[in-house]
Write a protein that holds these residues in place. Structure first.
Motif, short mmCIF file in Angstrom:
data_model
loop_
_atom_site.label_atom_id
_atom_site.label_comp_id
_atom_site.label_asym_id
_atom_site.label_seq_id
_atom_site.Cartn_x
_atom_site.Cartn_y
_atom_site.Cartn_z
N TRP C 111 0.84 -1.20 0.00
CA TRP C 111 0.00 0.00 0.00
C TRP C 111 0.88 1.26 0.00
O TRP C 111 0.65 2.19 -0.75
CB TRP C 111 -0.93 -0.01 1.23
CG TRP C 111 -2.00 1.03 1.18
CD1 TRP C 111 -3.26 0.88 0.65
CD2 TRP C 111 -1.92 2.39 1.66
NE1 TRP C 111 -3.97 2.05 0.77
CE2 TRP C 111 -3.17 3.00 1.39
CE3 TRP C 111 -0.93 3.15 2.28
CZ2 TRP C 111 -3.46 4.33 1.72
CZ3 TRP C 111 -1.20 4.47 2.61
CH2 TRP C 111 -2.45 5.05 2.33
N LEU C 112 1.89 1.24 0.85
CA LEU C 112 2.77 2.41 0.97
C LEU C 112 3.53 2.67 -0.33
O LEU C 112 3.65 3.81 -0.77
CB LEU C 112 3.77 2.20 2.11
CG LEU C 112 3.18 2.17 3.53
CD1 LEU C 112 4.21 1.62 4.52
CD2 LEU C 112 2.70 3.55 3.97
N GLU C 113 4.00 1.57 -0.92
CA GLU C 113 4.73 1.72 -2.17
C GLU C 113 3.85 2.42 -3.20
O GLU C 113 4.29 3.32 -3.90
CB GLU C 113 5.09 0.32 -2.66
CG GLU C 113 6.31 0.25 -3.55
CD GLU C 113 6.56 -1.21 -3.92
OE1 GLU C 113 7.12 -1.92 -3.08
OE2 GLU C 113 6.15 -1.61 -5.04
N ALA C 114 2.58 2.01 -3.24
CA ALA C 114 1.66 2.60 -4.22
C ALA C 114 1.24 4.01 -3.81
O ALA C 114 0.86 4.82 -4.66
CB ALA C 114 0.43 1.71 -4.37
N ALA C 115 1.30 4.31 -2.53
CA ALA C 115 0.83 5.62 -2.05
C ALA C 115 1.94 6.67 -2.07
O ALA C 115 1.70 7.84 -1.76
CB ALA C 115 0.27 5.49 -0.63
N GLN C 116 3.15 6.26 -2.45
CA GLN C 116 4.29 7.19 -2.46
C GLN C 116 4.02 8.45 -3.27
O GLN C 116 4.52 9.51 -2.95
CB GLN C 116 5.49 6.51 -3.12
CG GLN C 116 6.30 5.65 -2.23
CD GLN C 116 7.53 5.16 -2.99
OE1 GLN C 116 8.56 5.80 -2.97
NE2 GLN C 116 7.38 4.04 -3.67
N HIS C 117 3.25 8.28 -4.35
CA HIS C 117 3.06 9.42 -5.25
C HIS C 117 1.70 10.05 -5.04
O HIS C 117 1.14 10.65 -5.94
CB HIS C 117 3.25 8.96 -6.69
CG HIS C 117 4.55 8.25 -6.88
ND1 HIS C 117 5.76 8.91 -6.78
CD2 HIS C 117 4.84 6.94 -7.10
CE1 HIS C 117 6.75 8.04 -6.95
NE2 HIS C 117 6.22 6.83 -7.13
N SER C 118 1.20 9.93 -3.82
CA SER C 118 -0.09 10.54 -3.51
C SER C 118 -0.08 12.02 -3.87
O SER C 118 0.91 12.72 -3.66
CB SER C 118 -0.38 10.39 -2.01
OG SER C 118 -1.48 11.21 -1.65
N THR C 119 -1.21 12.47 -4.39
CA THR C 119 -1.32 13.90 -4.73
C THR C 119 -1.49 14.74 -3.46
O THR C 119 -1.39 15.96 -3.53
CB THR C 119 -2.54 14.14 -5.65
OG1 THR C 119 -3.69 13.57 -5.00
CG2 THR C 119 -2.33 13.50 -7.00
N TYR C 120 -1.75 14.09 -2.36
CA TYR C 120 -1.87 14.83 -1.09
C TYR C 120 -0.50 14.80 -0.41
O TYR C 120 -0.08 13.78 0.14
CB TYR C 120 -2.95 14.19 -0.22
CG TYR C 120 -3.24 14.95 1.05
CD1 TYR C 120 -3.68 16.27 1.01
CD2 TYR C 120 -3.09 14.33 2.29
CE1 TYR C 120 -3.93 16.97 2.18
CE2 TYR C 120 -3.35 15.02 3.47
CZ TYR C 120 -3.77 16.35 3.40
OH TYR C 120 -4.02 17.04 4.56
N LYS C 121 0.19 15.92 -0.48
CA LYS C 121 1.59 16.02 -0.03
C LYS C 121 1.86 15.46 1.37
O LYS C 121 2.77 14.65 1.55
CB LYS C 121 2.05 17.49 -0.08
CG LYS C 121 2.90 17.81 -1.29
CD LYS C 121 4.38 17.51 -1.00
CE LYS C 121 5.23 17.39 -2.26
NZ LYS C 121 5.01 18.51 -3.21
#
Ligand SMILES: [Fe+2]
Ligand SMILES: [Fe+2]
Ligand SMILES: [Fe+2]
Lengths: 323, 186, 252
Positions: C111-121
């Protein structure tokens, strides 16, 4: 390693003993492999393993409150603290192992009820304020002892102590911070803190062990640089530091005879109830049975886990050899 | 009979230009497990960038006293042909958390020969103790930046287990000179 | 941020944090009781890390609605908690604990790997911190699964039993919470569907290598995070007992 634990019947014993004691006088560390009197080794194994057991059993009274810690931060701190105690046990067993005794054997002695550990851990933790009080008083008392032992003549024990002292300071400070906070807190918090101090003060003073005149091992331990201070000296240091701070926090101490002595600069305490001390040492403290039972259960329930990893390692070794 | 697993000596490196130092040992089942365990025990607090583990029984040690007495053999020698040996040395009686420091490698046919070479090579300080370890018995943590980040960096953020975090608590002992234990008792 | 998105993000952060708090609670029950000193210490590291993660997630929520992390953890009841049921299950034996931690860590790491590029800084930043620790957790718990699976008949049996029990519960980790699709559409959190595929692939391979039997009839698979196992009430009663003991207390 050729065994070089000297006994008085050895032809060169007195000569070697003189050399050995001269080394200690010069501030040299005795390392595994060096000649040492068998009695030095025996005393070290006794002390270090007792000390290790104390750390491990000492996880239990505080560990009981991890699931009830009142904030996320306190919970993290308490897990870290109890974890450190496991670490201290781990470092100390290592120090004892360098003297040729196995951890299996030391644990067996503990679980069989044949080994001693600090009797302070045979008291129950009744409220959350006990956690702060243990950090402040019990770890405070332990630090005094451990700071002394960090200077001890046996290298592995000294090194373990240096590492432990560095960590122990955190234990002391987090406990003190907590008690001071509750001493200034709500009426219930204040009352909880006072009650905890009342229950832990005397057992903390007993932690340094019997008075010097009743402590048979002290002389030889001091001569060989295992201990560099006596029980009463360490106890006095502890009281001098803690009594005034507790009083300044607006808390009281359960000793009507406690007073500051202008002449010596010492805080003098009233008589210690050594009957209680020996009762607890001899297995009759409120928690002796429960503590040992908890250790036994963990050990027994972990047996299949330890076996499984050993079996795994053996299988892997075989495959490695086959390849 | 209980097993506490074999014992592995642990060497920790605090920063890239410091030597690996013997910090203690762990009980673990196999090399990979020993490395994970070493990290769990000895990197609870900063500093570390690398760890090595060696089975305790694969280490050959000599104290200054043993060397002086000419005790050059150490039981059954490790059955190695010519190979690399890691050399660790202790040089101070000062109080410390660590024992021997890594000083370098020598090529030799036996641990005893490695010791002699070490004595001839590392002459900058008096050795109080030597550890000689066959190079193929040393297991090292992965040196990639990713592993260093994951194994060793997070400890820096765990400030709650450092004493400085609580630095401002209480006042100094010298302030307290008078008073009786029970004067505030309700 | 649109208010529906904001509400959904608050709910998601709460669920993430609640999982970590309750998982840490179960892990912390081992402190002082582990099978060997070294592993007692190891699990206590994981517990501290997970508590740290919970604090970070609650902290992100605090930035959005001002709610206090300790209030959320210690003064919400079982109706208010949004953890999944997997983390509530009693700690069981060491195989049960290691397997749960493995299944959860694998999910969390992916999940974290995929969330690295979250648009929410703020979320992307938190992910960077947490990811480092989860990499190590996963290495550690993966190693345990392999060793217990390939150790003795008994360890293999215990691990298989734990897997049979947990497999269905673990699927709840991939059930989106109400409103999550809004967050996915905005690129704030990753879509759980492809994550589930990766998790299944990784976990199946590793578990089979460890000598475990898959596939498994998952049985009961919880979906809603509004309801819980019968254990949560007791967990919270214990966990919150000190904090709630003194109604006047402001700080602990
Ligand atoms: Fe300790
Ligand atoms: Fe986490
Ligand atoms: Fe994790």
């Amino acid at each position: 390693m050729p065994v070089k634990y000297g006994v008085p019947s050895d032809p060169d014993y007195n000569e070697r003993l003189a050399e050995f004691e001269a080394r200690i006088k010069r501030g040299e560390k005795i390392e595994p492999g060096d000649w040492m009197p068998e009695e030095y080794r025996r005393q070290l194994i006794r002390m270090i393993s007792q000390h290790a057991h104390s750390e491990v059993v000492g996880m239990l009274p505080e560990g009981a409150w991890i699931t009830r810690a009142p904030t996320l931060k306190r919970k993290m701190i308490l897990v870290a603290k109890v974890q450190d105690e496991a670490g201290h046990g781990q470092y100390l067993y290592h120090a004892a192992e360098t003297l040729g005794v196995s951890r299996e054997a030391m644990l067996e002695a503990l679980l069989a009820g044949k080994a001693k550990y600090s009797s302070i851990f045979n008291y129950p933790t009744l409220t959350w304020a006990d956690i702060g009080t243990i950090g402040w008083l019990v770890d405070g008392a332990a630090i005094k002892n451990q700071t002394m032992l960090a200077a001890c003549s046996y290298g592995p024990y000294s090194r373990a102590m240096v590492r432990i002292c560095a960590e122990e300071t955190f234990h002391h400070k987090q406990g003190k911070e907590m008690v001071l906070l509750y001493a200034k807190g709500t009426p219930k918090q204040r009352q909880m803190a006072q009650d905890a101090i009342n229950r832990w003060w005397w057992p903390a003073l007993m932690m340094m062990g019997p008075h010097d005149q009743d402590s048979p091992n002290t002389e030889v331990l001091v001569r060989w640089g295992i201990k560099t201070k006596t029980n009463d000296q360490v106890r006095q240091e502890f009281i001098n530091e803690h009594a005034p701070e507790i009083l300044e926090a607006g808390l009281t101490l359960p000793d009507p005879d406690l007073r500051y002595d202008e002449k010596t600069g010492n805080w003098l305490h009233g008589p210690i109830n050594w009957d209680e001390f020996w009762q607890v040492v001899n297995g009759n403290g409120p928690m002796n049975k429960e503590r040992l039972e908890a250790r036994r259960r963990a050990h027994a329930e972990g047996a299949w886990v330890r076996e499984a990893l050993e079996a795994y390692a053996a299988k892997r070794q075989r495959t490695a050899v086959a390849v | 009979m209980d097993t506490q697993w074999p014992r592995w000596e642990v060497f920790k490196q605090d920063s890239p230009n410091k030597p690996h130092q013997a910090v203690g040992s762990v009980h673990a089942a196999d090399p990979e497990h020993a490395l994970l365990t070493a990290r769990n025990i000895f990197a609870r607090r900063p500093q570390a960038v690398s760890m090595w583990v060696v089975r305790a029984e694969d280490i050959y040690s000599w104290t200054q006293e043993e060397v002086a007495e000419g005790q050059m053999t150490k039981g059954e020698s490790y059955q190695a042909q010519v190979g690399q040996y890691l050399v660790f040395r202790k040089t101070s009686h000062k109080r410390s958390m660590t024992f021997v420091d890594y000083v370098g490698e020598v090529e030799a046919a036996t641990p005893e020969e490695a010791l002699k070479k070490a004595q001839a090579t590392f002459t900058d300080a008096l050795a109080l103790a030597w550890w000689i370890v066959p190079a193929d018995r040393v297991y090292k943590s992965d040196p990639s930046p990713e592993t260093i980040q994951s194994w060793f960096a997070p400890a820096k953020d765990k400030t709650y287990k450092q004493q400085q975090y609580y630095a401002t608590v209480g006042s100094h002992i010298s302030k307290h000179k008078v008073g009786r234990g029970v004067e505030d008792e309700e | 941020m649109r208010s529906e998105v904001r509400e959904a993000l608050i709910a998601k952060l709460t669920a993430l944090a609640d999982d970590e708090v309750i998982l840490a609670h179960r892990g912390s029950e081992w402190t002082g009781h582990g099978p060997i000193l070294e592993e007692d210490i190891a699990l206590a590291n994981i517990v501290q890390d997970e508590l740290g993660h919970a604090t970070l997630w609650y902290g992100l929520r605090q930035q959005l609605d001002g709610s206090d992390p300790d209030q959320l953890a210690f003064f919400r009841d079982a109706y208010g908690y949004r953890c999944c049921e997997l983390v509530e299950l009693p700690k069981g034996d060491w195989a049960f604990t290691m397997l749960r931690q493995y299944l959860y860590d694998l999910y969390e790491a992916l999940w974290l790997e995929a969330a690295q590029h979250s648009t929410y800084k703020p979320l992307a930043e938190a992910v960077q911190k947490i990811m480092r620790e989860e990499r190590f957790h996963l290495q550690h718990t993966q190693a345990w699964v392999e060793r217990l699976g390939q150790g003795t008949d008994e360890s293999n049996r215990r691990l298989q039993q734990a897997l049979d029990m947990q497999w269905g519960y673990a699927q709840q980790l991939f059930v989106p919470i109400p409103g999550e699709e809004l967050l996915v559409a905005e690129g704030i959190v990753p879509d759980l569907l492809p994550l589930r595929e990766r998790w299944l692939e990784h976990s199946t391979r590793h578990l089979q290598n460890a000598g475990l039997k898959l596939p498994i009839n998952p049985g009961y698979q919880p979906t809603s995070r509004a309801y819980h196992t019968e254990h949560l009430w007791s967990i919270l009663a214990e966990m919150q007992s000190t904090a709630r003991w003194d109604a006047e207390a402001k700080v602990w």
